[in-house]
Design an enzyme around this catalytic site. Structure first.
Site, mmCIF file in Angstrom:
data_model
loop_
_atom_site.group_PDB
_atom_site.id
_atom_site.type_symbol
_atom_site.label_atom_id
_atom_site.label_comp_id
_atom_site.label_asym_id
_atom_site.label_seq_id
_atom_site.Cartn_x
_atom_site.Cartn_y
_atom_site.Cartn_z
ATOM 1 C CE1 TYR A 55 31.300 38.428 -29.975
ATOM 2 C CE2 TYR A 55 29.128 39.399 -29.689
ATOM 3 C CZ TYR A 55 29.991 38.586 -30.396
ATOM 4 O OH TYR A 55 29.556 37.942 -31.508
ATOM 5 C CD GLU A 57 34.919 39.152 -32.163
ATOM 6 O OE1 GLU A 57 35.451 40.269 -32.354
ATOM 7 O OE2 GLU A 57 34.079 38.666 -32.932
ATOM 8 C CG ASP A 201 39.654 13.493 -31.786
ATOM 9 O OD1 ASP A 201 39.288 13.680 -30.611
ATOM 10 O OD2 ASP A 201 38.919 13.664 -32.771
ATOM 11 C CB THR A 227 34.551 16.534 -26.317
ATOM 12 O OG1 THR A 227 34.751 15.281 -25.659
ATOM 13 C CG2 THR A 227 34.369 16.295 -27.802
ATOM 14 C CE LYS A 230 32.137 12.966 -27.771
ATOM 15 N NZ LYS A 230 32.813 12.621 -29.034
ATOM 16 N NE ARG A 236 26.330 18.690 -25.794
ATOM 17 C CZ ARG A 236 26.636 17.471 -26.247
ATOM 18 N NH1 ARG A 236 27.223 17.307 -27.407
ATOM 19 N NH2 ARG A 236 26.323 16.411 -25.533
HETATM 20 C C1 LIG Z 1 32.751 13.216 -30.215
HETATM 21 C C2 LIG Z 1 33.977 13.309 -31.058
HETATM 22 C C3 LIG Z 1 34.375 14.516 -31.654
HETATM 23 C C4 LIG Z 1 33.533 15.732 -31.798
HETATM 24 O O1 LIG Z 1 32.778 16.193 -30.879
HETATM 25 P P1 LIG Z 1 31.649 17.306 -31.100
HETATM 26 O O2 LIG Z 1 31.775 18.069 -29.842
HETATM 27 O O3 LIG Z 1 30.399 16.553 -31.268
HETATM 28 O O4 LIG Z 1 32.003 18.133 -32.289
HETATM 29 C C5 LIG Z 1 35.594 14.551 -32.313
HETATM 30 N N1 LIG Z 1 36.361 13.468 -32.404
HETATM 31 C C6 LIG Z 1 36.000 12.296 -31.884
HETATM 32 C C7 LIG Z 1 36.922 11.138 -32.018
HETATM 33 C C8 LIG Z 1 34.798 12.168 -31.207
HETATM 34 O O5 LIG Z 1 34.430 10.985 -30.718
#
Ligand SMILES: *Cc1c(COP(=O)(O)O)cnc(C)c1O
Length: 419
Positions: A55, A57, A201, A227, A230, A236
């Protein structure tokens, strides 16, 4: 790792068998889901470690629990590497996912009721950008920009006109199925002209930014969210970058704003992912992802299919399957039967609902991780086109399935690692 699997075998063979079945599924199929990848064993080992027990925090040296000295090192390392990799003044590596990373920025930049402006879901935006099905859509107002109907590309004059009319407090650039480069300087100029902050993003293309084969949002945006799982090929998770002046408020927005204890095992795995992304090998990987996407897209176009905007500059492209007389869902199912995973996706101004769609999204991060090159994309493009044109033919699907199985077998995902 060996002894870990032994314990699982003893305590819960049912779960072990699920893991083993998934290993086999990954091995046998060709994955063209644009948002997926195969994390390297180094990342999986860090994530499977005892750091999951702790933990922590708060932040390094400012924790609400004792005994955090060692996990502090993991978080400091991940933050240092994220800043170095992306040339950013500030990084927060605690967000559990990309959606959480976006929520953190909203909490920092907006008050309840404030307006954000994002790309329309149908044109490639994301659910976390203020959709009415998402918490952000309940808390904040949202207005949208789309793509030009003819070019199917972003139209910055149009975006500027919408921003001037709507006066949002936050503008979001970046989406989940937009195949082209984005002009972040143009977005920054639009944001400045209406007194809005800019969030980029880069959830989908952060690996391409790291590999320097995509325009770089960091110099232009107030905030960058992403993220790690990807194109970046890590565990993840999510992270946020910004200039140093937002450090304190962003830290508070993550914890206690929207999260409790961070996942220290995942943060350690993020550190590994950032280290890997700094290597020359990763730059070559990112470059090959884009070359593969272009090669695959060109092949399906030469087979007579239509790609949205006529092609791609990134790791993904969208095929309009409507001229073939099928829906995106039918395309997804036919390919799935043939051993290929790619998901249905709405097209810009699609008249079909999101559970049917007129489009199919195809991405190359996962097949590139397996070692495939543009030459293999020509073959894969031929198989895909053939299935889509003959989606009702069992013999075509059966034959393709055998070929895909052979192709998948010749590109092992974890060649040096037996799970
Ligand atoms: C995949 C994605 C996210 C969110 O990802 P998670 O980890 O699934 O919450 C946010 N913004 C865009 C543009 C994405 O393609």
């Amino acid at each position: 790792m060996g002894s870990l699997w032994k314990s699982l075998e003893n305590t819960d063979p049912e779960v072990l068998s699920i893991v083993q079945r998934e290993v086999a599924r990954e091995k046998e199929r060709i994955n063209l889901i644009a948002s997926e990848n195969y994390a390297p064993v180094s990342v999986i080992e860090a994530q499977a470690s005892v750091l999951t027990n702790k933990y922590a925090e708060g932040y390094p040296r400012r924790r609400y629990y004792p005994g955090c000295e060692i996990v502090d090192d993991a978080e400091r390392l991940a933050v240092k590497r994220a800043k170095e990799l992306f040339g950013s003044e500030y990084a927060n590596v605690q967000p559990h996912s990309g959606t959480q990373a976006n929520m953190v920025v909203y909490m920092c930049a907006l008050s309840p009721g404030d307006l954000m402006m994002a790309m329309d879901l149908a044109c490639g935006g994301h659910l976390s950008h203020g959709s009415h099905n998402n918490l952000a859509g309940r808390i904040y107002g949202v207005c949208h920009y789309g793509v030009n109907r003819k070019s199917e590309c972003l139209d910055y004059d149009e975006i500027s006109a919408i921003a001037k009319r709507e006066k949002p407090k936050l503008i979001i650039a970046g989406g989940s199925s937009y195949p082209r480069q984005i002009d972040f300087a143009a977005f920054a100029e639009i944001a400045r002209s209406v007194g809005a902050k800019l969030l980029v993003d880069m959830a989908h293309f952060s690996g391409l930014v790291a590999g320097k084969v995509h325009s770089d949002p960091v110099p232009h945006a107030d905030f960058v969210s992403s993220t790690t799982h990807k194109t970046l090929r890590g565990p993840r998770g999510g992270f946020v970058l910004s200039r140093a002046n937002y450090a304190e408020i962003l830290d508070r927005s993550v914890f206690p704003g929207i999260q409790g204890g961070p996942f220290m095992n995942v943060i350690a795995a993020k550190a590994v992912c950032f280290k890997e992304a700094m290597t020359d090998d990763f730059s070559i990987y990112a470059k090959t992802i884009v070359e593969n996407a272009k090669a695959l897209c060109e092949k399906v176009i030469s087979e007579g299919l239509r790609a949205v905007s006529g092609g791609t500059d990134t790791h993904l492209f969208l095929i309009d399957v409507r001229p073939l007389g099928i829906t995106g869902k039918e395309a997804q199912e036919a390919l799935s039967h043939a051993g290929i995973d790619a998901n249905m996706n709405v097209l810009p101004y699609d008249e079909l609902p999101p559970n049917e769609t007129g489009g199919l999204r195809i991405g190359t991060p996962a097949v590139t991780s397996r070692g495939m090159k543009p030459g293999h994309m020509a073959y894969l493009g031929e198989l895909i086109s053939n299935v889509l044109k003959n989606s009702k033919s069992l013999s075509v699907i059966e034959k393709t399935k055998r070929e895909i199985f052979e192709l998948a077998r010749s590109f092992p995902i974890y060649p040096d690692f037996e799970q």
